[in-house]
Design an enzyme around this catalytic site. Structure first.
Site, PDB file in Angstrom:
ATOM      1  N   GLU A 272       1.234  -0.633  -5.209  1.00 20.29           N
ATOM      2  CA  GLU A 272       0.192   0.555  -5.480  1.00 20.29           C
ATOM      3  C   GLU A 272       0.922   2.014  -5.411  1.00 20.29           C
ATOM      4  O   GLU A 272       1.209   2.374  -4.279  1.00 20.29           O
ATOM      5  CB  GLU A 272      -0.774   0.485  -4.317  1.00 20.29           C
ATOM      6  CG  GLU A 272      -2.107   1.598  -4.702  1.00 20.29           C
ATOM      7  CD  GLU A 272      -2.599   2.345  -3.222  1.00 20.29           C
ATOM      8  OE1 GLU A 272      -3.518   3.112  -3.500  1.00 20.29           O
ATOM      9  OE2 GLU A 272      -1.795   2.282  -2.254  1.00 20.29           O
TER      10      GLU A 272
ATOM     11  N   ASP B 184       0.829  -1.371   0.003  1.00 18.88           N
ATOM     12  CA  ASP B 184      -0.091   0.265  -0.258  1.00 18.88           C
ATOM     13  C   ASP B 184       1.028   1.022  -0.033  1.00 18.88           C
ATOM     14  O   ASP B 184       2.001   1.160   0.727  1.00 18.88           O
ATOM     15  CB  ASP B 184      -0.817  -0.019   1.247  1.00 18.88           C
ATOM     16  CG  ASP B 184      -1.875   1.233   1.334  1.00 18.88           C
ATOM     17  OD1 ASP B 184      -2.700   1.253   0.548  1.00 18.88           O
ATOM     18  OD2 ASP B 184      -1.716   2.084   2.476  1.00 18.88           O
TER      19      ASP B 184
END
Length: 732
Positions: free
Chosen positions: A457, A404
Site C-alpha cells: 500500500e 500497510d
C-alpha cells in the site's frame, strides 16, 4: 574431611536472592571445585532442603535469604532434584538453574547480524523436554532481547507472578536473557520483568509471544501447536505458478465485524460459503496480529507474532487458513511494520531505552498517529520484522502479505514540516534503512516461499515499488493503485451531466497503468471516517446508486490490474462501515441488493473464464483503447487481450444516466461477438437494456478499425463482448 562449598560474596548472594543479579547461573545450580560439587538453590520459606541424586540425598544448609547450599562428593556434573519441606508438606521439583542455555552461539550470532530467518524458534517461550537420569524433564525456556536492562526476571502463573526466584541470565554481548523454567507449561500466562538502569522494575509482554490473553488483558501465554495441516495440495500447486500473472480477485475482511461474535472456527464455513459463491480467489484479512485497541482494526500492533486472541488461539487461526485452502481460496493478511503504539507494557522503551524504536526524535515518532517508528537500521530490529513476515508465511501458510503504509517508511519527511525531519547521509528525504529493510523482507519472502505475494500500500509515485531488488526496486509483487481509486471515485461522485468535464480523470490511469504491477483497491479505507459507503458516493436515487456500483465494479474488473473489494460492498452496504456494528447482511434479502451481489458473482465468473481480462495486466500488450475521446457521451471503450493477441474482450462503459441506442463501436475483427457480460441485466437489478446475447461486426470502419457494430449501451452500464471464435476467419 567435609568439603567446603565454593564461596560466594555476600553482596552477590544478596543480589541473587532478590532476583536482580545479571548472571544467577554463576551462583545457582551445580558448580565444581577440585574436591566436590557445590549446589545452590533458592527455596524461600522452606524449612528444609535436600538435593536428590541417583546416588543419594544430600541435606542443604540455609546460607542467605532463601538460598540453600549443599556439597556433593566428587567433582562431576550430575542431574539432581530439589526436595523442600514447608511444614508437613514436601515438594520435589526440578531446578531450572542446572540447565545449559537453550539458545546457541550460532543463533546469537545470526540474530545480532540481523540474519536469523527462524527467529521465532529460538526467542520467546518454548516448551522443551530434556532427558535426565532422574526421568524426563519438561518445562519452558524463555529468551528475550533487552541489552540495556540491568536485570530481567520472568513472572507468571508458574511462580505466583513473583519473579525473584526466576531471574534470567544475560548471554554475553548478544543482549539476550535466558532461563529454563521446569514449572512453566502450555497455557501459563507470563511476562518479563525488567530492571531499568535507574533501578526501577517494569512488566512487559513478550515481544515474541505467539499467544496472548484476550484484550484488554495483556499477558503473554505459553503455547505449542498440535495442529495437523491438510493443505499440501494447495501449497504444491502454489509453488508451480506465478500468482501475480493469474486471476486475482480479493475479498477484504475485518474478522471482528464480518459476522459479529464468530470465532476463527465458526467463521470458516460461513466465510468459505460466501466467498465461494461470489467467486473471489482470495480473502484478505485486516491485521490479525494482537492489538490492544479493537477500533484500531489491528493497525496498532503490540504482539507481532500472535494472532489476536479475540477469536481463539493460534491453532484456531491455522484451522481457518487450512479450511480456506481446502476450499481453493488463498489467504492474504495485512502487516504493519511501519509503526507501533506507545503502550508501556509492550514494545515501547522496552528495556528503558529506545530499543525497537528509532532513538532520533526526528525519525522515531509518527506525528499523524502518535506512534513509534521502528529503528530499521538496527540489525536486531530488522531481524525481528523480517522474521515476523516469514513467521506468518511459514507457520500459518499465508499466501500473501499486504504491507500497510509503505510511504510512511520510505520518506523521512512523511507528514512532517520543514525543520521536523533530518535528511539522510546523502542529503535526501529517502529513509535508506527502511528501503533496505523492505528489499530484504521482500527478497527473503519470495526466496523461501515460492508462489506467495508481497503487496504494497504505497500512496506516492515512488519508482520501482514492484521492481526487482537486484535492479534497485523495492521488490514487491503488487502495488495498490491509489491514483486509480481516487480518480475513479472522484469522477463517479459527479452527476452524469457534469462528467464530460472530468473525462480526463477517468482516462489518466492508463497513462501510468503499466509502470508498476498494480492492484485496484476499493478497500475499507474508502468507507470509514466520514467518507460514507460506496453506495453513498454514487449520485442519484436508489436505483441509480446500485447501477453506479455495478458500473464501478465492471469497470474495475476490466481495467488492467488485479482487484480488491471490501466486505459489504458486494451487496451495496448503504451505511458507512462500523467495526462495532458490522455489516448489514439483512440487505441481501432485498432483491436489488441481492442482484448487485449476483453481478459481482458474474464478474468473477467471466473474469476467470477469459484470460484476456487478467493474463497481461501489467503490459500494454494486454490493453488497447477503442475510443478514449467520447467524453460527450460519458463513454469509454477498450480491448483487453492476452499477450499473444489470440483472445480479446471488448469493454464498453457508459458512465451516463441514459441509454445510448445504436451506439457504434469499432472492433478488430468481423463476425459474431457474444455479449458475455452486461451490468444492466435484469437478474442484477438492472433495466434489461442489452443486445440479445450477441452482435455482429461488419466491414464498416470506425474508431480507426476496419470493423464495427451497433450496440444497445445501457444507462450506467458496462457491456463485455468477445468474439464467437478466436480466429478472424470465423463464418458469420
Amino acid at each position: 574431611m567435609t568439603s567446603q562449598p565454593i564461596n560466594v560474596d555476600t553482596a552477590i548472594l544478596d543480589a541473587v536472592s532478590n532476583g536482580y543479579y545479571h548472571s544467577p547461573h554463576d551462583v545457582l545450580g551445580i558448580h565444581l571445585s577440585e574436591t566436590c560439587a557445590t549446589v545452590r538453590v533458592i527455596r524461600r520459606f522452606a524449612d528444609t532442603v535436600t538435593i536428590v541424586t541417583t546416588d543419594g540425598k544430600y541435606p542443604a544448609t540455609h546460607e542467605f535469604n532463601g538460598i540453600w547450599v549443599a556439597t556433593l562428593p566428587d567433582n562431576h556434573i550430575r542431574d539432581y532434584q530439589v526436595l523442600a519441606t514447608y511444614g508437613n508438606t514436601e515438594h520435589l521439583t526440578e531446578d531450572g538453574y542446572r540447565f545449559l542455555p537453550t539458545i546457541g552461539d550460532i543463533d546469537k550470532h545470526l540474530f545480532n547480524e540481523g540474519r536469523h530467518e527462524q527467529l521465532w524458534q529460538v526467542l520467546g517461550a518454548h516448551i522443551r523436554q530434556y532427558d535426565s537420569t532422574l526421568g524426563p524433564v519438561q518445562g519452558t525456556s524463555f529468551t528475550v532481547w533487552a541489552p540495556n536492562a540491568r536485570a530481567v526476571r520472568v513472572i507468571g502463573d508458574f511462580n505466583g507472578w513473583n519473579g525473584v526466584t526466576n531471574a534470567m541470565r544475560t548471554l554475553g554481548q548478544s543482549g539476550l536473557w535466558e532461563l529454563f523454567v521446569p514449572e512453566a507449561k502450555v497455557g501459563d500466562r507470563y511476562k518479563f520483568e525488567l530492571q531499568y538502569q535507574d533501578g526501577s522494575w517494569h512488566q512487559k509482554a513478550d515481544p515474541m509471544a505467539r499467544r496472548t490473553e484476550v484484550p484488554p488483558s495483556t499477558a503473554s501465554i505459553v503455547t505449542a501447536s498440535d495442529f495437523t495441516w491438510e493443505d499440501e495440495a494447495w501449497l504444491e500447486a502454489r509453488k508451480a505458478h506465478n500468482p501475480h500473472n493469474g486471476p486475482l480477485s480479493i475479498y477484504e475482511v475485518h474478522l471482528g465485524s464480518w459476522r459479529k461474535g464468530l470465532n476463527y472456527r465458526e467463521l470458516a464455513p460461513q466465510l468459505i460459503g460466501h466467498v465461494k459463491y461470489l467467486g473471489f480467489t482470495h480473502v484478505e484479512f485486516l491485521p490479525v496480529s494482537e492489538h490492544p485497541y479493537g477500533p484500531s482494526w489491528g493497525y496498532q500492533v503490540t504482539s507481532y507474532y500472535a494472532p489476536t486472541a479475540r477469536f481463539g488461539g493460534p491453532d484456531d487461526f491455522r484451522y481457518l487458513v487450512n479450511e480456506l485452502h481446502k476450499a481453493g481460496i488463498g489467504v492474504i493478511i495485512d502487516w504493519v511494520p511501519a509503526h507501533f503504539p506507545k503502550d508501556e507494557w509492550a514494545l515501547a522503551r522496552f528495556d528503558g531505552t529506545a530499543l525497537y524504536e528509532d532513538p532520533n526524535p526526528l525519525r522515531g515518532e509518527h506525528p499523524d498517529w502518535g506512534t513509534y517508528i521502528f529503528n530499521f537500521g538496527r540489525n536486531e530490529v530488522r531481524n525481528f520484522l523480517v522474521a515476523n513476515a516469514l513467521y506468518w508465511l511459514s507457520e500459518f501458510h499465508i499466501d500473501g502479505i499486504r504491507v500497510d503504509a509503505v510511504a510512511s517508511m520510505l520518506y523521512l519527511d512523511y507528514s512532517r514540516n520543514a525543520g521536523q525531519w533530518q535528511p539522510n547521509i546523502h542529503g535526501g528525504r529517502e529513509n535508506l534503512e527502511a528501503i533496505s529493510f523492505i528489499q530484504e523482507v521482500n527478497a527473503s519472502s519470495y526466496r523461501l516461499h515460492p508462489g506467495i505475494m508481497m503487496i504494497a500500500e504505497e500512496s506516492t509515485s515512488w519508482g520501482g515499488v514492484t521492481g526487482l531488488t537486484e535492479h534497485g526496486g523495492l521488490g514487491y509483487g503488487l502495488k495498490w493503485n491509489m491514483g486509480w481509486m481516487n480518480d475513479t471515485l472522484r469522477y463517479l461522485q459527479e452527476k452524469p451531466i457534469n462528467r464530460r468535464w472530468h473525462h480526463g480523470e477517468l482516462t489518466f490511469s492508463l497513462v501510468y497503468a503499466f509502470s508498476e504491477q498494480f492492484l485496484l483497491p476499493l478497500s475499507h479505507d474508502e468507507v470509514v471516517h466520514g467518507k460514507g459507503s460506496l453506495y453513498g458516493k454514487m449520485p442519484g436515487d436508489h436505483w441509480q446508486k446500485l447501477a453506479g456500483l455495478r458500473l464501478l465494479y465492471a469497470y474495475q474488473w476490466s481495467h488492467p490490474g488485479k482487484q480488491l473489494l471490501f466486505m459489504g460492498q458486494e451487496f451495496g452496504q448503504i451505511d458507512e462501515w462500523s467495526d462495532d456494528r458490522g455489516i448489514d447482511w439483512w440487505l441481501t434479502q432485498q432483491a436489488d441488493h441481492d442482484g448487485l451481489m449476483s453481478c459481482v458473482k458474474a464478474l468473477n465468473e467471466v473474469y476467470k473464464q477469459y484470460p484476456a481480462l487478467w493474463e497481461a495486466d501489467f503490459s500494454n500488450e494486454g490493453f488497447e483503447w477503442i475510443d478514449v475521446t467520447d467524453g460527450d457521451h460519458n463513454v469509454l471503450s477498450y480491448l483487453r487481450k492476452t499477450s499473444d493477441g489470440k483472445q480479446k474482450v471488448a469493454v464498453i462503459c457508459n458512465f451516463s444516466g441514459i441509454t445510448h441506442s445504436q451506439y457504434r463501436v469499432g472492433l478488430p475483427q468481423d463476425g459474431k461477438w457474444h455479449e458475455i457480460f452486461n451490468s444492466d441485466a435484469l437478474e442484477f437489478g438492472g433495466s434489461g437494456v442489452g443486445n440479445l446475447g450477441q452482435v455482429v461486426a461488419e466491414a464498416e470502419p470506425w474508431n480507426g478499425r476496419p470493423y464495427s457494430t451497433l450496440i444497445e449501451l445501457p444507462p450506467y452500464g458496462v457491456v463485455f463482448l468477445a468474439p464467437a471464435s478466436d480466429t478472424e476467419t470465423e463464418e458469420n
